[in-house]
Design a protein around this motif. Structure first.
Motif, PDB file in Angstrom:
ATOM      1  N   PRO A  45      81.630  85.686  38.854  1.00  0.00           N
ATOM      2  CA  PRO A  45      80.915  84.520  38.347  1.00  0.00           C
ATOM      3  C   PRO A  45      81.003  83.349  39.320  1.00  0.00           C
ATOM      4  CG  PRO A  45      83.057  84.634  37.302  1.00  0.00           C
ATOM      5  CD  PRO A  45      82.944  85.838  38.213  1.00  0.00           C
ATOM      6  N   LEU A  46      80.002  82.521  39.277  1.00  0.00           N
ATOM      7  CA  LEU A  46      79.995  81.310  40.081  1.00  0.00           C
ATOM      8  C   LEU A  46      80.879  80.263  39.391  1.00  0.00           C
ATOM      9  CD1 LEU A  46      76.156  81.173  40.734  1.00  0.00           C
ATOM     10  CD2 LEU A  46      77.905  81.885  42.360  1.00  0.00           C
ATOM     11  N   ALA A  47      81.717  79.607  40.167  1.00  0.00           N
ATOM     12  CA  ALA A  47      82.566  78.547  39.612  1.00  0.00           C
ATOM     13  C   ALA A  47      81.713  77.302  39.391  1.00  0.00           C
ATOM     14  CB  ALA A  47      83.709  78.233  40.569  1.00  0.00           C
ATOM     15  N   ILE A  48      81.988  76.591  38.305  1.00  0.00           N
ATOM     16  CA  ILE A  48      81.257  75.363  37.997  1.00  0.00           C
ATOM     17  C   ILE A  48      82.123  74.152  38.311  1.00  0.00           C
ATOM     18  CG2 ILE A  48      80.136  73.978  36.206  1.00  0.00           C
ATOM     19  CD1 ILE A  48      79.696  76.525  34.611  1.00  0.00           C
ATOM     20  N   ASN A  49      81.556  73.222  39.070  1.00  0.00           N
ATOM     21  CA  ASN A  49      82.178  71.922  39.287  1.00  0.00           C
ATOM     22  C   ASN A  49      81.171  70.909  38.769  1.00  0.00           C
ATOM     23  OD1 ASN A  49      83.159  69.481  40.161  1.00  0.00           O
ATOM     24  ND2 ASN A  49      83.688  70.207  42.196  1.00  0.00           N
ATOM     25  N   ALA A  50      81.381  70.433  37.556  1.00  0.00           N
ATOM     26  CA  ALA A  50      80.425  69.535  36.905  1.00  0.00           C
ATOM     27  C   ALA A  50      80.862  68.085  37.057  1.00  0.00           C
ATOM     28  CB  ALA A  50      80.304  69.886  35.433  1.00  0.00           C
ATOM     29  N   THR A  51      79.921  67.238  37.444  1.00  0.00           N
ATOM     30  CA  THR A  51      80.194  65.804  37.526  1.00  0.00           C
ATOM     31  C   THR A  51      79.513  65.041  36.394  1.00  0.00           C
ATOM     32  OG1 THR A  51      78.360  65.523  39.086  1.00  0.00           O
ATOM     33  CG2 THR A  51      80.561  65.842  40.027  1.00  0.00           C
ATOM     34  N   ASP A  52      78.538  65.683  35.735  1.00  0.00           N
ATOM     35  CA  ASP A  52      77.854  65.054  34.599  1.00  0.00           C
ATOM     36  C   ASP A  52      77.446  66.149  33.610  1.00  0.00           C
ATOM     37  OD1 ASP A  52      76.600  63.192  32.931  1.00  0.00           O
ATOM     38  OD2 ASP A  52      74.715  63.260  34.049  1.00  0.00           O
ATOM     39  N   ILE A  53      77.924  66.019  32.390  1.00  0.00           N
ATOM     40  CA  ILE A  53      77.625  66.981  31.330  1.00  0.00           C
ATOM     41  C   ILE A  53      77.039  66.218  30.152  1.00  0.00           C
ATOM     42  CG2 ILE A  53      78.609  68.638  29.681  1.00  0.00           C
ATOM     43  CD1 ILE A  53      80.845  69.108  31.764  1.00  0.00           C
ATOM     44  N   LYS A  54      75.993  66.775  29.570  1.00  0.00           N
ATOM     45  CA  LYS A  54      75.379  66.167  28.397  1.00  0.00           C
ATOM     46  C   LYS A  54      75.363  67.193  27.266  1.00  0.00           C
ATOM     47  CE  LYS A  54      72.660  62.540  30.448  1.00  0.00           C
ATOM     48  NZ  LYS A  54      73.634  62.102  31.308  1.00  0.00           N
ATOM     49  N   ILE A  55      75.422  66.697  26.045  1.00  0.00           N
ATOM     50  CA  ILE A  55      75.290  67.537  24.861  1.00  0.00           C
ATOM     51  C   ILE A  55      73.931  67.224  24.258  1.00  0.00           C
ATOM     52  CG2 ILE A  55      76.264  68.186  22.632  1.00  0.00           C
ATOM     53  CD1 ILE A  55      78.198  68.654  24.989  1.00  0.00           C
ATOM     54  N   LYS A  56      73.094  68.238  24.136  1.00  0.00           N
ATOM     55  CA  LYS A  56      71.752  68.069  23.574  1.00  0.00           C
ATOM     56  C   LYS A  56      71.602  69.016  22.395  1.00  0.00           C
ATOM     57  CE  LYS A  56      69.774  66.743  27.984  1.00  0.00           C
ATOM     58  NZ  LYS A  56      68.799  67.037  29.023  1.00  0.00           N
ATOM     59  N   GLU A  57      71.369  68.442  21.229  1.00  0.00           N
ATOM     60  CA  GLU A  57      71.276  69.244  20.006  1.00  0.00           C
ATOM     61  C   GLU A  57      70.051  70.161  20.057  1.00  0.00           C
ATOM     62  OE1 GLU A  57      70.961  68.441  15.266  1.00  0.00           O
ATOM     63  OE2 GLU A  57      72.199  67.070  16.466  1.00  0.00           O
ATOM     64  N   VAL A  58      70.278  71.423  19.665  1.00  0.00           N
ATOM     65  CA  VAL A  58      69.236  72.445  19.615  1.00  0.00           C
ATOM     66  C   VAL A  58      69.318  73.102  18.245  1.00  0.00           C
ATOM     67  CG1 VAL A  58      68.450  74.638  20.614  1.00  0.00           C
ATOM     68  CG2 VAL A  58      69.390  72.860  22.106  1.00  0.00           C
ATOM     69  N   ASP A  59      68.178  73.377  17.625  1.00  0.00           N
ATOM     70  CA  ASP A  59      68.169  74.028  16.314  1.00  0.00           C
ATOM     71  C   ASP A  59      68.903  75.365  16.376  1.00  0.00           C
ATOM     72  OD1 ASP A  59      66.729  71.969  15.167  1.00  0.00           O
ATOM     73  OD2 ASP A  59      64.788  72.954  15.422  1.00  0.00           O
ATOM     74  N   PHE A  60      69.745  75.603  15.379  1.00  0.00           N
ATOM     75  CA  PHE A  60      70.546  76.829  15.302  1.00  0.00           C
ATOM     76  C   PHE A  60      69.670  78.002  14.856  1.00  0.00           C
ATOM     77  CE2 PHE A  60      73.355  79.576  12.635  1.00  0.00           C
ATOM     78  CZ  PHE A  60      74.096  80.122  13.675  1.00  0.00           C
ATOM     79  N   ASN A  61      69.750  79.104  15.603  1.00  0.00           N
ATOM     80  CA  ASN A  61      69.026  80.324  15.277  1.00  0.00           C
ATOM     81  C   ASN A  61      70.018  81.475  15.373  1.00  0.00           C
ATOM     82  OD1 ASN A  61      67.517  82.713  15.391  1.00  0.00           O
ATOM     83  ND2 ASN A  61      65.771  81.713  16.354  1.00  0.00           N
ATOM     84  N   SER A  62      70.590  81.864  14.241  1.00  0.00           N
ATOM     85  CA  SER A  62      71.637  82.890  14.247  1.00  0.00           C
ATOM     86  C   SER A  62      71.130  84.224  14.772  1.00  0.00           C
ATOM     87  CB  SER A  62      72.241  83.050  12.854  1.00  0.00           C
ATOM     88  OG  SER A  62      71.272  83.510  11.944  1.00  0.00           O
ATOM     89  N   GLU A  63      69.861  84.546  14.509  1.00  0.00           N
ATOM     90  CA  GLU A  63      69.309  85.830  14.974  1.00  0.00           C
ATOM     91  C   GLU A  63      69.289  85.878  16.507  1.00  0.00           C
ATOM     92  OE1 GLU A  63      65.116  88.261  14.797  1.00  0.00           O
ATOM     93  OE2 GLU A  63      65.621  86.969  13.106  1.00  0.00           O
ATOM     94  N   PHE A  64      68.868  84.790  17.135  1.00  0.00           N
ATOM     95  CA  PHE A  64      68.841  84.743  18.595  1.00  0.00           C
ATOM     96  C   PHE A  64      70.248  84.884  19.167  1.00  0.00           C
ATOM     97  CE2 PHE A  64      69.350  82.233  22.488  1.00  0.00           C
ATOM     98  CZ  PHE A  64      68.515  82.954  23.334  1.00  0.00           C
TER      99      PHE A  64
END
Length: 125
Positions: free
Chosen positions: A22-41
């Motif tokens: 896996p590629l290592a992640i070095n994050a300098t900015d992270i955002k939380i964006k609400e997405v509708d929950f779809n349990s089937e997906f």
């Protein structure tokens, strides 16, 4: 970049790289964006993921709270688990930072949520 995308990215096209995952992640900015929950997906996508890589990615950016390190049998019946997986996979977005190939150390910038995985001609096998 959502963590569902990260789980599918590799740098194996670089000369001398066998897996590039896996590629290592070095994050300098992270955002939380609400997405509708779809349990089937979520139920359909979980078996296609490398769960250990997902957990490590979430942990590396400080978002593994409450997320189990392993998937339990009959996970599709556990709505709380599915909601946590949904949050990590689809709502956490790395806006800025970079990804690093585990074999070559090559870094790929993430800008405005988009990882730039383009290689130079000299880097391609």
């Amino acid at each position: 970049m959502k963590l569902i995308t990260h789980n599918m990215l590799t740098s194996k096209c670089i000369k001398g790289v066998l897996t590039g995952f896996p590629l290592a992640i070095n994050a300098t900015d992270i955002k939380i964006k609400e997405v509708d929950f779809n349990s089937e997906f979520i139920t359909r996508v979980i078996p296609k993921l490398d769960w250990e890589v997902l957990w490590c990615a979430a942990n590396s950016i400080g978002h593994s709270d409450g997320l189990p390190k392993t998937i339990e049998p009959k996970f599709e019946e556990d709505e709380e688990f599915l909601k946590k997986a949904h949050h990590v996979l689809l709502e956490i977005e790395v806006e800025e930072g970079h990804l690093t190939c585990p074999e070559s150390g090559r870094q790929f910038p993430i800008s405005k949520g988009i990882p730039n995985m383009l290689l130079t001609e000299a880097e391609v096998q």
